[in-house]
Motif scaffolding. Structure first.
Motif, PDB file in Angstrom:
ATOM      1  N   LEU A 215     -30.430   6.975 -26.452  1.00 31.57           N
ATOM      2  CA  LEU A 215     -29.593   5.876 -25.960  1.00 31.57           C
ATOM      3  C   LEU A 215     -30.299   5.091 -24.863  1.00 31.57           C
ATOM      4  O   LEU A 215     -31.033   5.660 -24.052  1.00 31.57           O
ATOM      5  N   LYS A 216     -30.011   3.795 -24.814  1.00 32.18           N
ATOM      6  CA  LYS A 216     -30.539   2.984 -23.707  1.00 32.18           C
ATOM      7  C   LYS A 216     -29.879   3.472 -22.411  1.00 32.18           C
ATOM      8  O   LYS A 216     -28.679   3.785 -22.400  1.00 32.18           O
ATOM      9  N   PRO A 217     -30.650   3.524 -21.291  1.00 28.80           N
ATOM     10  CA  PRO A 217     -30.069   4.045 -20.041  1.00 28.80           C
ATOM     11  C   PRO A 217     -28.776   3.332 -19.653  1.00 28.80           C
ATOM     12  O   PRO A 217     -27.819   3.980 -19.232  1.00 28.80           O
ATOM     13  N   GLU A 218     -28.720   1.985 -19.813  1.00 29.62           N
ATOM     14  CA  GLU A 218     -27.515   1.280 -19.342  1.00 29.62           C
ATOM     15  C   GLU A 218     -26.271   1.717 -20.124  1.00 29.62           C
ATOM     16  O   GLU A 218     -25.174   1.825 -19.571  1.00 29.62           O
ATOM     17  N   ILE A 219     -26.457   2.011 -21.426  1.00 24.97           N
ATOM     18  CA  ILE A 219     -25.322   2.477 -22.240  1.00 24.97           C
ATOM     19  C   ILE A 219     -24.912   3.881 -21.786  1.00 24.97           C
ATOM     20  O   ILE A 219     -23.729   4.180 -21.615  1.00 24.97           O
ATOM     21  N   ALA A 220     -25.912   4.729 -21.551  1.00 24.41           N
ATOM     22  CA  ALA A 220     -25.618   6.107 -21.128  1.00 24.41           C
ATOM     23  C   ALA A 220     -24.956   6.111 -19.752  1.00 24.41           C
ATOM     24  O   ALA A 220     -23.980   6.845 -19.514  1.00 24.41           O
ATOM     25  N   ILE A 221     -25.455   5.267 -18.843  1.00 24.62           N
ATOM     26  CA  ILE A 221     -24.898   5.227 -17.475  1.00 24.62           C
ATOM     27  C   ILE A 221     -23.432   4.786 -17.525  1.00 24.62           C
ATOM     28  O   ILE A 221     -22.557   5.423 -16.933  1.00 24.62           O
ATOM     29  N   ALA A 222     -23.151   3.702 -18.274  1.00 21.72           N
ATOM     30  CA  ALA A 222     -21.767   3.204 -18.360  1.00 21.72           C
ATOM     31  C   ALA A 222     -20.865   4.277 -18.952  1.00 21.72           C
ATOM     32  O   ALA A 222     -19.722   4.476 -18.498  1.00 21.72           O
ATOM     33  N   TYR A 223     -21.357   4.997 -19.946  1.00 24.50           N
ATOM     34  CA  TYR A 223     -20.549   6.054 -20.573  1.00 24.50           C
ATOM     35  C   TYR A 223     -20.256   7.169 -19.578  1.00 24.50           C
ATOM     36  O   TYR A 223     -19.113   7.602 -19.425  1.00 24.50           O
ATOM     37  N   LEU A 224     -21.301   7.615 -18.882  1.00 18.15           N
ATOM     38  CA  LEU A 224     -21.106   8.716 -17.939  1.00 18.15           C
ATOM     39  C   LEU A 224     -20.156   8.305 -16.814  1.00 18.15           C
ATOM     40  O   LEU A 224     -19.310   9.093 -16.373  1.00 18.15           O
ATOM     41  N   GLU A 225     -20.298   7.053 -16.352  1.00 13.39           N
ATOM     42  CA  GLU A 225     -19.403   6.586 -15.282  1.00 13.39           C
ATOM     43  C   GLU A 225     -17.952   6.596 -15.764  1.00 13.39           C
ATOM     44  O   GLU A 225     -17.054   7.060 -15.065  1.00 13.39           O
ATOM     45  N   ALA A 226     -17.730   6.087 -17.001  1.00 18.30           N
ATOM     46  CA  ALA A 226     -16.366   6.046 -17.537  1.00 18.30           C
ATOM     47  C   ALA A 226     -15.797   7.455 -17.709  1.00 18.30           C
ATOM     48  O   ALA A 226     -14.594   7.671 -17.599  1.00 18.30           O
ATOM     49  N   GLN A 227     -16.666   8.423 -17.978  1.00 18.12           N
ATOM     50  CA  GLN A 227     -16.226   9.808 -18.168  1.00 18.12           C
ATOM     51  C   GLN A 227     -16.009  10.532 -16.840  1.00 18.12           C
ATOM     52  O   GLN A 227     -15.573  11.677 -16.827  1.00 18.12           O
ATOM     53  N   GLY A 228     -16.419   9.884 -15.733  1.00 17.77           N
ATOM     54  CA  GLY A 228     -16.347  10.561 -14.441  1.00 17.77           C
ATOM     55  C   GLY A 228     -17.351  11.698 -14.355  1.00 17.77           C
ATOM     56  O   GLY A 228     -17.074  12.743 -13.741  1.00 17.77           O
ATOM     57  N   ALA A 229     -18.510  11.518 -14.959  1.00 21.31           N
ATOM     58  CA  ALA A 229     -19.540  12.572 -14.964  1.00 21.31           C
ATOM     59  C   ALA A 229     -20.113  12.760 -13.563  1.00 21.31           C
ATOM     60  O   ALA A 229     -19.981  11.875 -12.708  1.00 21.31           O
ATOM     61  N   PRO A 230     -20.759  13.920 -13.303  1.00 19.98           N
ATOM     62  CA  PRO A 230     -21.293  14.166 -11.950  1.00 19.98           C
ATOM     63  C   PRO A 230     -22.234  13.050 -11.491  1.00 19.98           C
ATOM     64  O   PRO A 230     -23.055  12.553 -12.271  1.00 19.98           O
ATOM     65  N   GLU A 231     -22.094  12.675 -10.209  1.00 13.99           N
ATOM     66  CA  GLU A 231     -22.901  11.609  -9.608  1.00 13.99           C
ATOM     67  C   GLU A 231     -24.402  11.849  -9.791  1.00 13.99           C
ATOM     68  O   GLU A 231     -25.172  10.930 -10.020  1.00 13.99           O
ATOM     69  N   GLU A 232     -24.808  13.144  -9.677  1.00 10.94           N
ATOM     70  CA  GLU A 232     -26.242  13.462  -9.745  1.00 10.94           C
ATOM     71  C   GLU A 232     -26.818  13.031 -11.092  1.00 10.94           C
ATOM     72  O   GLU A 232     -27.937  12.514 -11.160  1.00 10.94           O
ATOM     73  N   ALA A 233     -26.044  13.255 -12.158  1.00 15.34           N
ATOM     74  CA  ALA A 233     -26.542  12.913 -13.498  1.00 15.34           C
ATOM     75  C   ALA A 233     -26.722  11.405 -13.602  1.00 15.34           C
ATOM     76  O   ALA A 233     -27.729  10.906 -14.133  1.00 15.34           O
ATOM     77  N   ILE A 234     -25.759  10.665 -13.056  1.00 19.51           N
ATOM     78  CA  ILE A 234     -25.811   9.198 -13.134  1.00 19.51           C
ATOM     79  C   ILE A 234     -26.985   8.680 -12.281  1.00 19.51           C
ATOM     80  O   ILE A 234     -27.761   7.820 -12.717  1.00 19.51           O
ATOM     81  N   ALA A 235     -27.110   9.258 -11.087  1.00 20.50           N
ATOM     82  CA  ALA A 235     -28.192   8.831 -10.185  1.00 20.50           C
ATOM     83  C   ALA A 235     -29.556   9.096 -10.820  1.00 20.50           C
ATOM     84  O   ALA A 235     -30.478   8.274 -10.732  1.00 20.50           O
ATOM     85  N   LEU A 236     -29.662  10.221 -11.501  1.00 21.86           N
ATOM     86  CA  LEU A 236     -30.926  10.587 -12.149  1.00 21.86           C
ATOM     87  C   LEU A 236     -31.317   9.536 -13.191  1.00 21.86           C
ATOM     88  O   LEU A 236     -32.455   9.073 -13.256  1.00 21.86           O
ATOM     89  N   LEU A 237     -30.320   9.132 -13.978  1.00 23.23           N
ATOM     90  CA  LEU A 237     -30.609   8.138 -15.021  1.00 23.23           C
ATOM     91  C   LEU A 237     -30.949   6.784 -14.407  1.00 23.23           C
ATOM     92  O   LEU A 237     -31.839   6.078 -14.877  1.00 23.23           O
ATOM     93  N   LYS A 238     -30.236   6.440 -13.324  1.00 19.74           N
ATOM     94  CA  LYS A 238     -30.485   5.137 -12.683  1.00 19.74           C
ATOM     95  C   LYS A 238     -31.888   5.078 -12.115  1.00 19.74           C
ATOM     96  O   LYS A 238     -32.535   4.030 -12.124  1.00 19.74           O
ATOM     97  N   ALA A 239     -32.362   6.223 -11.606  1.00 24.07           N
ATOM     98  CA  ALA A 239     -33.683   6.246 -10.951  1.00 24.07           C
ATOM     99  C   ALA A 239     -34.828   6.393 -11.957  1.00 24.07           C
ATOM    100  O   ALA A 239     -35.991   6.186 -11.604  1.00 24.07           O
ATOM    101  N   ALA A 240     -34.502   6.737 -13.201  1.00 23.39           N
ATOM    102  CA  ALA A 240     -35.573   7.051 -14.164  1.00 23.39           C
ATOM    103  C   ALA A 240     -36.430   5.819 -14.464  1.00 23.39           C
ATOM    104  O   ALA A 240     -35.924   4.708 -14.631  1.00 23.39           O
ATOM    105  N   GLN A 241     -37.717   6.022 -14.478  1.00 26.87           N
ATOM    106  CA  GLN A 241     -38.663   4.937 -14.785  1.00 26.87           C
ATOM    107  C   GLN A 241     -39.512   5.355 -15.978  1.00 26.87           C
ATOM    108  O   GLN A 241     -39.952   6.513 -16.029  1.00 26.87           O
ATOM    109  N   PRO A 242     -39.775   4.449 -16.914  1.00 30.27           N
ATOM    110  CA  PRO A 242     -40.666   4.823 -18.022  1.00 30.27           C
ATOM    111  C   PRO A 242     -42.064   5.118 -17.496  1.00 30.27           C
ATOM    112  O   PRO A 242     -42.557   4.406 -16.610  1.00 30.27           O
TER     113      PRO A 242
END
Ligand SMILES: Cc1ncc(C[n+]2csc(CCOP(=O)(O)OP(=O)(O)O)c2C)c(N)n1
Length: 315
Positions: A215-242
């Protein structure tokens, strides 16, 4: 990682059957090797590798490639990825384990592959105790089989081989449980066609061939946010660089991509022909790999000679 996890409901139900002593070979074979993320998850659940290793999924040289490779990744017990090759292999596993059922996860695209037809006939002829659970999501790499291959009906095809067949709804867990329990209640070769959209419930990915890939990071981030997933998981994806590929390519670097140029060169030849000549003498068949072989260029520029063949190797 989107579609790779679509089969998790049936995988977890079967793990439950095995945990409760059902006679099932304890490997969830999957002919759609691109769903390998589930195998890595299972390897972690079985204690074969630490969960942290999943953070290196598909990273260069991490030992967690995009298809399962036995002997490379701890806990992975088979190799697959060449669609249509694993059913025949599982027939052998079933013959070697006559007192157990063998589970094979399948996908609707790979059932178009001719090898599966041969394997299905053998399973029926020998009444092998094999259960083929097909994720029928109407998606392959190049699009939607019901649009590009109308008339092809997965349930009727599998039933036609002589398999006992059930068609069920993958996101209705009660129905899925009941149909799987019934399929495993006797030793006949059976197929369960499991209907669900690709990447169910993930906005921007559901029903789309793009969810076949990571999945594209932006799609995964929006999904995790909507699910109320742990902040660490979301932060990890936001910080990820190719990361830059550490390999140096020689050959066509800077010139073009051989596979993509193939379609462009075909177009160059087709351009020189008259429309009547093209129609009379040329057809270009795509085997669900148009993006990989550059044939999407032909589909766009010369749709009059382009034919979608579905997943096939021998046609
Ligand atoms: C023999 C073979 N041909 C082509 C491919 C390339 N390929 C990988 S996945 C795929 C299609 C995927 O469709 P499906 O099996 O329905 O899986 P889904 O996209 O629904 O996960 C293709 C053509 C392959 N892996 N093996």
């Amino acid at each position: 990682t989107g579609g790779a996890y679509d089969t998790v409901p049936e995988v977890m139900i079967i793990r439950g059957f095995i945990a409760n002593g059902a006679p099932i070979v304890p490997v969830v074979y999957d002919e759609a090797g691109h769903r390998v993320a589930t195998q890595y998850l299972l390897a972690v659940l079985e204690g074969a590798m630490p969960a942290e290793r999943l953070l290196h999924y598909r990273e260069f040289d991490s030992g967690l490639p995009g298809h399962p490779e036995k002997h490379l990744t701890p806990g992975v017990q088979f190799s697959s990825g060449r669609l249509g090759h694993l059913w025949a292999f599982c027939n052998g596993v079933a013959m070697a384990n006559p007192d157990k059922a063998v589970v094979l996860l399948g996908s609707d695209g790979s059932q178009m592959e001719g090898d599966n037809a041969e394997a299905a006939r053998l399973a029926v002829a020998h009444q092998l105790n094999i259960k083929v659970l097909v994720d029928d999501n109407n998606v392959t790499i190049a699009g939607h089989p019901q649009q590009y291959m109308p008339g092809y009906d997965l349930s009727r095809t599998l039933a036609g081989y002589g398999l006992t067949l059930a068609t069920t709804l993958g996101e209705d867990l009660d129905a899925l449980y009941t149909d799987l329990a019934r399929a495993f209640s006797d030793t006949r070769p059976q197929a369960v066609v499991i209907k669900r959209p690709m990447a169910p419930g993930i906005p921007g990915a559901e029903g789309s061939p793009s969810a076949h890939e990571v999945l594209k990071p932006e799609i995964a981030i929006a999904y995790l946010e909507a699910q109320g997933a742990p902040e660490e998981a979301i932060a990890l994806l936001k910080a990820a660089q190719p990361e830059k590929c550490p390999l140096t390519y020689r050959g066509s670097t800077g010139v073009g991509k051989n596979r993509d140029d193939f379609g462009k060169i075909l177009n160059g030849i087709l351009d020189q022909m008259s429309p009547a000549q093209r129609i009379a003498s040329v057809r270009v068949f795509d085997n669900d790999l148009e993006g990989s072989c550059g044939l999407h260029h032909v589909r766009k520029q010369h749709p009059e000679v382009f034919v979608r063949g579905g997943i096939m190797e021998r046609g």
